[in-house]
Structure formats: C-alpha cells, structure tokens
Design a protein around this motif. Structure first.
Motif, mmCIF file in Angstrom:
data_model
loop_
_atom_site.group_PDB
_atom_site.id
_atom_site.type_symbol
_atom_site.label_atom_id
_atom_site.label_comp_id
_atom_site.label_asym_id
_atom_site.label_seq_id
_atom_site.Cartn_x
_atom_site.Cartn_y
_atom_site.Cartn_z
ATOM 1 N N ALA A 120 31.337 38.484 35.764
ATOM 2 C CA ALA A 120 32.332 37.409 34.958
ATOM 3 C C ALA A 120 32.022 39.068 33.481
ATOM 4 N N GLU A 121 32.601 38.724 32.663
ATOM 5 C CA GLU A 121 32.460 39.771 31.397
ATOM 6 C C GLU A 121 31.928 38.911 30.135
ATOM 7 N N ALA A 122 30.737 39.660 30.212
ATOM 8 C CA ALA A 122 29.660 39.277 28.958
ATOM 9 C C ALA A 122 30.469 38.552 27.075
ATOM 10 N N GLY A 123 30.206 38.013 27.184
ATOM 11 C CA GLY A 123 30.845 37.434 25.579
ATOM 12 C C GLY A 123 32.039 36.586 25.807
ATOM 13 N N LYS A 124 32.988 36.591 27.067
ATOM 14 C CA LYS A 124 34.228 36.592 28.045
ATOM 15 C C LYS A 124 35.006 34.908 28.216
ATOM 16 N N ILE A 125 34.108 34.854 29.195
ATOM 17 C CA ILE A 125 33.665 33.748 30.104
ATOM 18 C C ILE A 125 32.588 32.834 29.574
ATOM 19 N N LYS A 126 33.600 31.341 29.839
ATOM 20 C CA LYS A 126 32.970 30.279 29.617
ATOM 21 C C LYS A 126 32.373 30.272 30.610
ATOM 22 N N ARG A 127 31.074 29.370 30.462
ATOM 23 C CA ARG A 127 29.926 28.349 31.700
ATOM 24 C C ARG A 127 30.977 27.667 32.818
ATOM 25 N N ILE A 174 34.924 40.585 45.927
ATOM 26 C CA ILE A 174 34.617 40.880 44.809
ATOM 27 C C ILE A 174 35.660 40.024 44.051
ATOM 28 N N THR A 175 35.126 38.973 42.908
ATOM 29 C CA THR A 175 36.450 38.406 42.338
ATOM 30 C C THR A 175 36.275 38.071 41.434
ATOM 31 N N SER A 176 36.771 37.955 40.047
ATOM 32 C CA SER A 176 36.429 37.308 38.845
ATOM 33 C C SER A 176 37.381 35.498 38.821
ATOM 34 N N VAL A 177 37.039 35.772 37.064
ATOM 35 C CA VAL A 177 37.752 33.935 37.001
ATOM 36 C C VAL A 177 38.682 34.680 36.305
ATOM 37 N N GLN A 178 38.360 35.445 35.383
ATOM 38 C CA GLN A 178 40.154 35.759 34.967
ATOM 39 C C GLN A 178 40.642 37.251 35.206
ATOM 40 N N SER A 179 41.629 37.828 34.173
ATOM 41 C CA SER A 179 42.166 39.887 34.912
ATOM 42 C C SER A 179 41.273 40.198 33.709
ATOM 43 N N ASN A 180 41.080 41.723 33.965
ATOM 44 C CA ASN A 180 40.415 42.514 32.648
ATOM 45 C C ASN A 180 39.513 42.262 32.810
ATOM 46 N N GLU A 181 37.564 41.644 33.653
ATOM 47 C CA GLU A 181 36.401 41.091 33.395
ATOM 48 C C GLU A 181 36.021 42.527 34.047
ATOM 49 N N GLY A 182 37.217 43.372 34.655
ATOM 50 C CA GLY A 182 36.180 44.458 35.632
ATOM 51 C C GLY A 182 35.818 44.663 37.175
ATOM 52 N N LYS A 183 36.050 42.996 37.521
ATOM 53 C CA LYS A 183 35.944 43.335 39.192
ATOM 54 C C LYS A 183 36.564 44.834 39.814
ATOM 55 N N ALA A 221 33.896 27.031 33.607
ATOM 56 C CA ALA A 221 35.060 27.743 34.257
ATOM 57 C C ALA A 221 34.270 28.659 35.233
ATOM 58 N N LEU A 222 33.248 29.532 35.074
ATOM 59 C CA LEU A 222 32.055 30.135 36.210
ATOM 60 C C LEU A 222 31.765 29.451 37.064
ATOM 61 N N GLN A 223 31.180 28.371 36.503
ATOM 62 C CA GLN A 223 30.722 27.477 37.529
ATOM 63 C C GLN A 223 32.159 26.818 38.345
ATOM 64 N N LYS A 224 32.908 26.282 38.010
ATOM 65 C CA LYS A 224 33.729 26.085 38.474
ATOM 66 C C LYS A 224 34.265 27.134 39.607
ATOM 67 N N VAL A 225 34.365 28.407 39.536
ATOM 68 C CA VAL A 225 34.793 29.619 40.496
ATOM 69 C C VAL A 225 34.057 29.277 41.829
ATOM 70 N N LYS A 226 32.089 29.181 41.169
ATOM 71 C CA LYS A 226 30.772 29.571 41.780
ATOM 72 C C LYS A 226 31.556 28.065 43.053
ATOM 73 N N GLU A 227 31.783 27.335 42.183
ATOM 74 C CA GLU A 227 32.008 26.252 43.507
ATOM 75 C C GLU A 227 33.250 26.146 44.333
ATOM 76 N N GLN A 228 33.970 26.415 44.168
ATOM 77 C CA GLN A 228 35.304 27.149 44.939
ATOM 78 C C GLN A 228 34.557 27.584 46.046
ATOM 79 N N LEU A 229 34.035 29.002 45.331
ATOM 80 C CA LEU A 229 33.338 30.407 46.915
ATOM 81 C C LEU A 229 32.706 29.221 47.658
ATOM 82 N N GLU A 230 31.522 29.046 47.434
ATOM 83 C CA GLU A 230 30.350 28.086 47.669
ATOM 84 C C GLU A 230 31.340 26.588 49.205
ATOM 85 N N GLN A 231 32.457 26.619 48.420
ATOM 86 C CA GLN A 231 33.524 25.682 49.552
ATOM 87 C C GLN A 231 34.013 26.494 50.659
ATOM 88 N N THR A 232 34.376 27.928 50.599
ATOM 89 C CA THR A 232 34.929 28.630 51.800
ATOM 90 C C THR A 232 34.081 28.406 52.778
#
Length: 233
Positions: A176-183, A40-49, A185-196
C-alpha cells in the motif's frame, strides 16, 4: 566533490532499502517454515508492488536461497527491464497457453540464485490462463526446484487475478502506498484475500516518508515488517 557526495548518499539509500527487504524476508520466514510460495498484490497500480516483489526476491537470492520471481501481472506488466536476461526467453503466457515449454521461460539474472519468469505476450483471456491447470502445475514444479517462489500479481482492487493466484500460494502480502490508498479500499482487498483461505501476512507500507513523526491515517499499519496485525483489536 558534489558527484562523490551524491554517489555516497545513493549507496546509503540502497543499503537501507536492502536492509528493509532483508527484514521483510526474515519476518516471512518466521511466519512459518512451510511458506515457500508468496503472492504480492496491491489495491491500485503504481503503488510499488512490482518493485517490492523484485526487491524481496533479490533479498532471498542474496541470502543464498534459490529463488524464482514469477511476473504474473500478465495484463499490465512493468517487470521487464528490472533484471538483465542472459538469454532470449519466452514468457508466462506462452507456457500457460501451451505453446512453449517451461524451460524456455526460465531466465537467469545478473543476481546469483535469482531466476525470473517474465509475463510474456498480453493474453485476450488472462483470467482463464491463471485458472488453468497449467498455472497450478507451474507453481508445483517451481516449488520442487526452488527454495522460494515470489509471484507478482495484478492489483486486486482492479481485477480478480491476485485472488485466483493466492489460492495456489502459501501466503500473500499487500503493498500500500502511504497517503494514497484509503483504509476502506485496503480493508476490502484484505477481506478478499482472506476469503481465498491462504495465509494473509499483512501490509507493506510503501513510499512512506520516514522523516514524518506520525503515521497519520496509516497508524494502525506500522512500517515495514509489521505482518499479521492489521485489523486486529
């Protein structure tokens, strides 16, 4: 009277939270019977992961599954204090560095069926520790002795650790924290994880105000339990 009302409301909130994580647990189980090790990960810190990782691990444990929660956010752990260790233990970094045995890092908690491995001392080279054979051996050992392994990782939008860990897991989730993370940035993290090459289960939308009638910019993500649909047309 006010105290009794506050206590009652708190119990209702805790019950709802428990139901949310039971739903997430069920969705993961329905995603494949071979999914035993989940990162379990997140884009930034303090998102509740970390709270999400701990709550999900507790949901598995309360359902009767022998579960271990691994605090692999070894750069900036916030997991300490979530549970009450019954004995003094070492941490993940101590084991990965080869200075202690794994058995000294396994901590029973006040939740039946739940064991925790804390992060341990801050390492000068956390990436090397996570890439080591010791970490791979750790997960292999835990897989044999536990029904489920939940791995709390550092935010992937900040450091690469989560991608390294995900390669050794069965599946991965992003918080992802609602209202905090841009789409974007989240898309980039998703792509990085899929590349694994590891199964990407989806996004858990956290801190969402259920009183709102619309999801706003998070409309494509949905609420808790909406796995595997992010980014699909």
């Amino acid at each position: 009277m006010a105290v009794l009302e506050t206590s009652r409301n708190k119990k209702v909130l805790l019950k709802k939270t428990e139901e949310y994580f039971n739903a997430i647990r069920t969705n993961i189980q329905l995603s494949g019977e071979n999914i035993k090790v989940v990162a379990i990960t997140s884009v930034q810190s303090n998102e509740g992961k970390s709270t999400t990782s701990a709550s999900l691990a507790a949901a598995y444990a309360r359902a009767g599954y022998k579960t271990v929660l691994v605090d692999a956010d070894i750069r900036n752990s916030v997991m300490s204090g979530f549970f009450k260790p019954k004995t003094k233990i070492t941490g993940l970094t101590d084991y990965l560095a080869g200075t202690t045995d794994l058995s000294q890092g396994l901590c029973d908690t006040d939740i039946p069926n739940l064991t925790v491995i804390e992060a341990g001392k801050i390492s000068p080279n956390p990436t090397a520790l996570l890439q080591s054979k010791n970490f791979e051996n750790l997960l292999a050992t835990l897989r044999r002795y536990f029904d489920y392994v939940i791995v709390d990782c550092a935010p992937l939008g900040m450091v690469i650790d989560a991608a390294i860990i995900a390669q050794k897991c069965d599946a991965v989730l992003t918080v992802a924290e609602a209202g905090k993370i841009k789409r974007k940035a989240l898309q980039k993290v998703k792509e990085q994880l899929e590349q694994t090459g590891t199964l990407f289960l989806g996004v858990i939308l956290n801190k969402f105000d259920t009183k709102l009638e619309k999801y706003g910019s998070y409309g494509a993500y949905g609420a808790y339990g909406n796995y595997g649909n992010y980014g699909k047309k």
